[in-house]
Design an enzyme around this catalytic site. Structure first.
Site, mmCIF file in Angstrom:
data_model
loop_
_atom_site.group_PDB
_atom_site.id
_atom_site.type_symbol
_atom_site.label_atom_id
_atom_site.label_comp_id
_atom_site.label_asym_id
_atom_site.label_seq_id
_atom_site.Cartn_x
_atom_site.Cartn_y
_atom_site.Cartn_z
ATOM 1 N N THR A 191 23.233 37.403 82.713
ATOM 2 C CA THR A 191 23.277 36.962 84.108
ATOM 3 C C THR A 191 23.692 38.106 85.025
ATOM 4 O O THR A 191 24.385 39.017 84.583
ATOM 5 C CB THR A 191 24.331 35.831 84.175
ATOM 6 O OG1 THR A 191 23.833 34.749 83.424
ATOM 7 C CG2 THR A 191 24.655 35.382 85.570
ATOM 8 N N VAL A 220 21.281 22.854 83.397
ATOM 9 C CA VAL A 220 21.813 23.690 84.470
ATOM 10 C C VAL A 220 23.176 24.213 84.023
ATOM 11 O O VAL A 220 24.014 23.449 83.540
ATOM 12 C CB VAL A 220 21.951 22.884 85.788
ATOM 13 C CG1 VAL A 220 22.617 23.725 86.867
ATOM 14 C CG2 VAL A 220 20.581 22.409 86.264
ATOM 15 N N ASP A 222 26.566 27.115 84.771
ATOM 16 C CA ASP A 222 27.624 27.268 85.776
ATOM 17 C C ASP A 222 27.193 28.108 86.981
ATOM 18 O O ASP A 222 27.756 27.972 88.070
ATOM 19 C CB ASP A 222 28.847 27.940 85.149
ATOM 20 C CG ASP A 222 28.504 29.329 84.621
ATOM 21 O OD1 ASP A 222 27.485 29.468 83.911
ATOM 22 O OD2 ASP A 222 29.241 30.289 84.918
ATOM 23 N N GLY A 243 28.826 33.949 81.294
ATOM 24 C CA GLY A 243 29.292 33.528 79.970
ATOM 25 C C GLY A 243 28.731 32.168 79.621
ATOM 26 O O GLY A 243 27.743 31.719 80.224
ATOM 27 N N GLY A 245 28.082 28.840 80.001
ATOM 28 C CA GLY A 245 28.186 28.055 81.224
ATOM 29 C C GLY A 245 28.882 26.709 81.114
ATOM 30 O O GLY A 245 29.603 26.305 82.027
HETATM 31 N N1 ASP Z 1 26.538 31.511 82.640
HETATM 32 C C1 ASP Z 1 25.120 31.493 82.393
HETATM 33 C C2 ASP Z 1 24.718 30.079 82.022
HETATM 34 O O1 ASP Z 1 25.425 29.439 81.274
HETATM 35 C C3 ASP Z 1 24.707 32.419 81.298
HETATM 36 C C4 ASP Z 1 25.234 33.825 81.418
HETATM 37 O O2 ASP Z 1 26.160 34.094 82.152
HETATM 38 O O3 ASP Z 1 24.679 34.702 80.762
HETATM 39 O O4 ASP Z 1 23.679 29.655 82.435
#
Ligand code: ASP
Length: 326
Positions: A191, A220, A222, A243, A245
């Site tokens: 992300t 969906v 975070d 991270g 989510g």
């Molecule tokens: N936080 C994002 C999600 O869970 C994934 C990521 O941060 O890589 O969609």
């Protein structure tokens, strides 16, 4: 009072026990600051080629410079973070925009959000499939709609009507993500996010993602949830998370860091370290955050082996990093 002192002591203790990167500039308050991330996860030097490492550093540096240029010229934190994130969304290296990961159905569904710390206005989109730069769609929702979040087809249509660039879904496809999808690779993060403080003292935060590899259609995370993956309030700090989510939603991570600062009076470093290195870690949740406070102190904190990250401030302090310090 007693509660406040013991909270502060607990947080100081946690900071000294867990390893994480925390930078606090105490010399002179910078006029502006920008911090960006390109995701946290299992990022090991032993598994990275020099070529890949250089490519990541080059793109982080480019995004950082674009954002810094805006702040240096007196532009807003919102413009700085949108521009920095656009640059990373356009790069296939990151899991946002082009290069987003695939759902279990082999499609790209993207999420993004943005928040203005001066007004607490916010905008978000989830499950979009055709907007080239999802963070711009989130910004349009914030600025040109009466709502905070639009999802799916409605969000794609709104972005199109707002004049944003629409692309065929094949634009988001990259071989690298397809291969990792087929292998159901556990290294599923990537992300992008940015936080900034501008010369007018305004904070802003934004996050953009393709989500998690192999996620269920319609899932969906975070990143588009205001308070979980993104939060900004001029009274405390601006936070962008990355991270796993589901944990970041359950723990309302970005808002929690703001609330701890506001209600207990501890520093950004202490609040962020407590949430990422203790609370989340105890739940087995992987990830990290970048954040900047109203005084220009900033932190990058993660409980994974690495996080793509870069920062720069008006005092000339700038670094680009990938791995953890230990
Ligand atoms: N936080 C994002 C999600 O869970 C994934 C990521 O941060 O890589 O969609």
């Amino acid at each position: 009072m007693l509660i406040r002192i013991s909270t502060a002591l607990l947080l100081v203790l946690i900071c000294s026990v867990y390893s994480c990167e925390n930078i606090e500039l105490k010399d002179k308050n910078p006029e502006w600051v920008i911090v960006i991330h390109g995701g946290a996860g299992t990022i090991l030097k032993s598994e990275m080629t020099d070529e890949m490492e250089n490519a990541y550093k080059k793109k982080l540096s480019e995004a950082l410079e674009l954002g810094s240029e805006i702040l240096r010229n007196g532009g807003s934190s919102l413009d700085a973070i949108s521009t920095a994130i656009n640059c990373m969304e356009d790069s296939p290296l990151f899991n946002a925009g082009r290069g987003s990961v695939f759902t279990a159905e082999g499609k790209n569904e993207m999420d993004a959000s943005i928040m203005d710390g001066a007004t607490l206005n916010a905008g978000a989109v989830a499950g979009i499939k055709t907007v080239k730069n999802p963070v711009l769609a989130a910004r349009k929702v914030m600025e040109n709609s009466p709502h905070v979040m639009l999802i799916g087809k409605g969000a794609d249509e709104f972005a199109k009507n707002q004049g944003l660039e629409i692309v065929d879904s094949s634009y988001f496809f990259t071989n690298r993500r397809w291969e990792s999808f087929k292998r159901a690779n556990k290294n599923k993060f990537g992300t992008v996010g940015a936080v900034a403080l501008d010369m007018n003292g305004n904070l802003a935060a934004a996050t953009s993602t393709g989500g998690m590899t192999n996620k269920m259609k319609g899932r969906v995370g975070d990143s588009p949830i205001i308070g979980a993956g993104t939060y900004a309030d001029n009274k405390a700090c601006a936070v962008s998370a990355t991270g796993h989510g589901e944990y970041f939603i359950r723990n309302v991570v970005a808002y929690d860091i703001n609330a701890i600062m506001k209600y207990s009076g501890v520093s950004l470093k202490e609040a962020a370290t407590y949430v990422i290195m203790k609370k989340l870690k105890e739940q087995g949740a992987e990830g990290g955050i970048i954040a900047v406070d109203k005084a220009g102190n900033f932190v990058t904190v993660f409980n994974t082996s690495g996080m793509y990250r870069a920062y720069k401030n008006s005092n000339g302090f700038s670094e680009i990093k990938i791995y953890g310090d230990k």
